[in-house]
Design an enzyme around this catalytic site. Structure first.
Site, mmCIF file in Angstrom:
data_model
loop_
_atom_site.group_PDB
_atom_site.id
_atom_site.type_symbol
_atom_site.label_atom_id
_atom_site.label_comp_id
_atom_site.label_asym_id
_atom_site.label_seq_id
_atom_site.Cartn_x
_atom_site.Cartn_y
_atom_site.Cartn_z
ATOM 1 N N GLN A 1 6.062 -12.296 20.206
ATOM 2 C CA GLN A 1 5.182 -11.365 19.468
ATOM 3 C C GLN A 1 3.860 -12.082 19.134
ATOM 4 O OE1 GLN A 1 5.211 -8.869 15.372
ATOM 5 N NE2 GLN A 1 7.002 -8.601 16.637
ATOM 6 N N TRP B 1 0.723 -7.701 18.248
ATOM 7 C CA TRP B 1 0.323 -7.279 16.894
ATOM 8 C C TRP B 1 -1.199 -7.204 16.708
ATOM 9 C CZ3 TRP B 1 -2.101 -10.986 13.666
ATOM 10 C CH2 TRP B 1 -1.851 -12.333 13.899
ATOM 11 N N SER B 2 -1.578 -6.469 15.668
ATOM 12 C CA SER B 2 -2.989 -6.251 15.295
ATOM 13 C C SER B 2 -3.859 -5.759 16.455
ATOM 14 C CB SER B 2 -3.593 -7.518 14.671
ATOM 15 O OG SER B 2 -3.173 -7.662 13.334
ATOM 16 N N GLN C 1 0.824 -1.220 0.000
ATOM 17 C CA GLN C 1 0.000 0.000 0.000
ATOM 18 C C GLN C 1 0.857 1.269 0.000
ATOM 19 O OE1 GLN C 1 -2.335 -1.353 3.449
ATOM 20 N NE2 GLN C 1 -4.143 -0.530 2.466
ATOM 21 N N SER D 1 7.527 -15.568 17.718
ATOM 22 C CA SER D 1 6.219 -14.978 17.411
ATOM 23 C C SER D 1 5.211 -16.105 17.221
ATOM 24 C CB SER D 1 6.301 -14.122 16.146
ATOM 25 O OG SER D 1 5.026 -13.600 15.837
ATOM 26 N N TYR E 1 7.290 -9.907 4.559
ATOM 27 C CA TYR E 1 6.365 -8.823 4.220
ATOM 28 C C TYR E 1 6.673 -8.292 2.818
ATOM 29 C CZ TYR E 1 5.122 -8.648 9.248
ATOM 30 O OH TYR E 1 4.710 -8.962 10.516
ATOM 31 N N ARG F 1 -8.332 -2.768 4.079
ATOM 32 C CA ARG F 1 -7.691 -4.082 4.124
ATOM 33 C C ARG F 1 -8.663 -5.178 3.687
ATOM 34 N NH1 ARG F 1 -3.873 -5.768 9.142
ATOM 35 N NH2 ARG F 1 -2.739 -3.965 8.323
#
Ligand code: NDP
Length: 318
Positions: free
Chosen positions: A181, A210-211, A27, A155, A54, A231
């Site tokens: 994480q 996260w999130s 993005q 994570s 990513y 999203r």
């Protein structure tokens, strides 16, 4: 900004940090990433999260270019990356793995893309049931010992695997994992609040979560369908979750408490996450600078989160 120790480690992270999943290199090009990282840094953010996978490595490239342009002194910020999924899917040993060869090569490639001599934090992005935990612990410890990363962690590992890794490191006098994480938001609480509960004291585990907005669901932006460019529009596998009616009804109820405080549901949701003292840093996501600026104001909302209001939030999300 508040700064919290990463568990028992000496390093301090800003309680709100900024990540690059689905944004940097997709993005956002370098220009928008410079703008967002600049806004975060100006607000006191000192930790920027990334991962090899990513945008297939592009998020690291974009962050490296952005940091070069921003020109901040290296001692003023922390950068992370993570390994497991890999970006070379055409050969065995280089994807869905935590084997030594993959990890040793992946860190060198990340450093090239980020244009750095070292990252501050390096994570095992998931656990790998095929590689012995001992092999992974030795490799991560060696990466830290070599100076290519300063601390390592995991994570979305189970509490049992984290403890096993820690104990292997303890037994062999290796560098221990200091951070996990996990996902943590009003819809996903079990790992942080129940499964990991003994690890905070037992091994001094830090958390970078996260999130915080469950991919945007907790902003209330999906109450009336899918907004353009969001999203849910861009990521098909998240669409069903983000437009779930029961979940959105809970967000609507949360709006009542946010209105009473005079903040957005996004700010309330972020403040709620950061108010857990076991959380070292809440990694914010934002595709645009105005979103990030809104979410960074959540710090002030923490003061408005009384026990009575938290209990009402709990009732909504029970
Ligand atoms: P969030 O749950 O906060 O979702 C962020 C997204 O929600 C934004 O990209 C934007 O998406 C939307 N949004 C955010 N703020 C607003 C706002 N104020 N108003 C309207 N829309 C808003 O965080 P992420 O899911 O992005 O996770 C944060 C970071 O955590 C990631 O960048 C990554 O670094 C890390 N992470 C780690 C994982 C792991 O496995 N270790 C997994 C996932 C994330 P849009 O505009 O496109 O709708």
């Amino acid at each position: 900004m508040q700064y919290r120790r990463l568990g028992n480690a000496g390093i301090k992270v800003s309680v709100l940090s900024y990540g690059s999943w689905l944004t940097f290199g997709s993005q956002q090009a370098v220009e928008q990433s410079v703008e967002c990282m600049g806004a975060a840094y100006d607000a006191g953010v000192n930790f920027f999260d990334n991962a090899e996978v990513y945008a297939g490595g592009q998020a690291e490239t974009v962050m490296g270019d952005a940091l070069k342009e921003l020109g901040w002194p290296r001692h003023t910020y922390l950068v992370s990356t993570k390994y497991f999924w890999g970006i070379h899917r055409d050969v065995p040993n280089a994807y869905f793995t935590l084997n030594r060869k993959y990890l040793m090569e992946a860190i060198d490639k990340s450093l090239e893309r980020l244009q750095m001599d070292y990252v501050d934090l390096v994570y095992c992005h998931r656990s790998d049931p095929e590689t012995p935990i001992e092999e992974t612990v030795w490799a991560m410890s060696d990466i830290v010992a070599s100076g290519r990363a300063l601390y390592w962690g995991t994570s979305e590992w189970s509490a049992a695997d984290i403890r096993a890794a820690w104990e292997i490191a303890e037994r062999h006098h290796l560098r221990k994992p200091v951070v996990e994480q996990p996902e943590y938001n009003l819809f996903n609480r079990t790992k942080v609040e129940e499964e990991f509960s003994r690890l905070y004291e037992d091994i001094g585990l830090g958390l970078t979560t996260w999130s915080p907005l469950a991919s945007g669901l907790l902003t209330g932006k999906y109450l009336n369908g899918i907004p353009e460019g969001s999203r849910a529009e861009n990521v098909e596998w998240l669409r069903e979750v983000l437009t779930d009616q029961d979940a959105n009804a809970k967000v609507q109820d949360l709006q009542g408490i946010a209105d009473e405080i005079g903040c957005s549901t996004a700010q309330l949701a972020v403040a709620w996450t950061a108010s857990n003292p076991n959380v070292s840093s809440v990694i914010l996501g934002a595709s645009r600078v105005d979103q990030l600026q809104e979410n960074l104001k959540a710090l002030a909302v923490m003061e408005e989160l009384t026990e009575e209001r938290k209990a009402r939030v709990d009732e909504i999300f029970a």
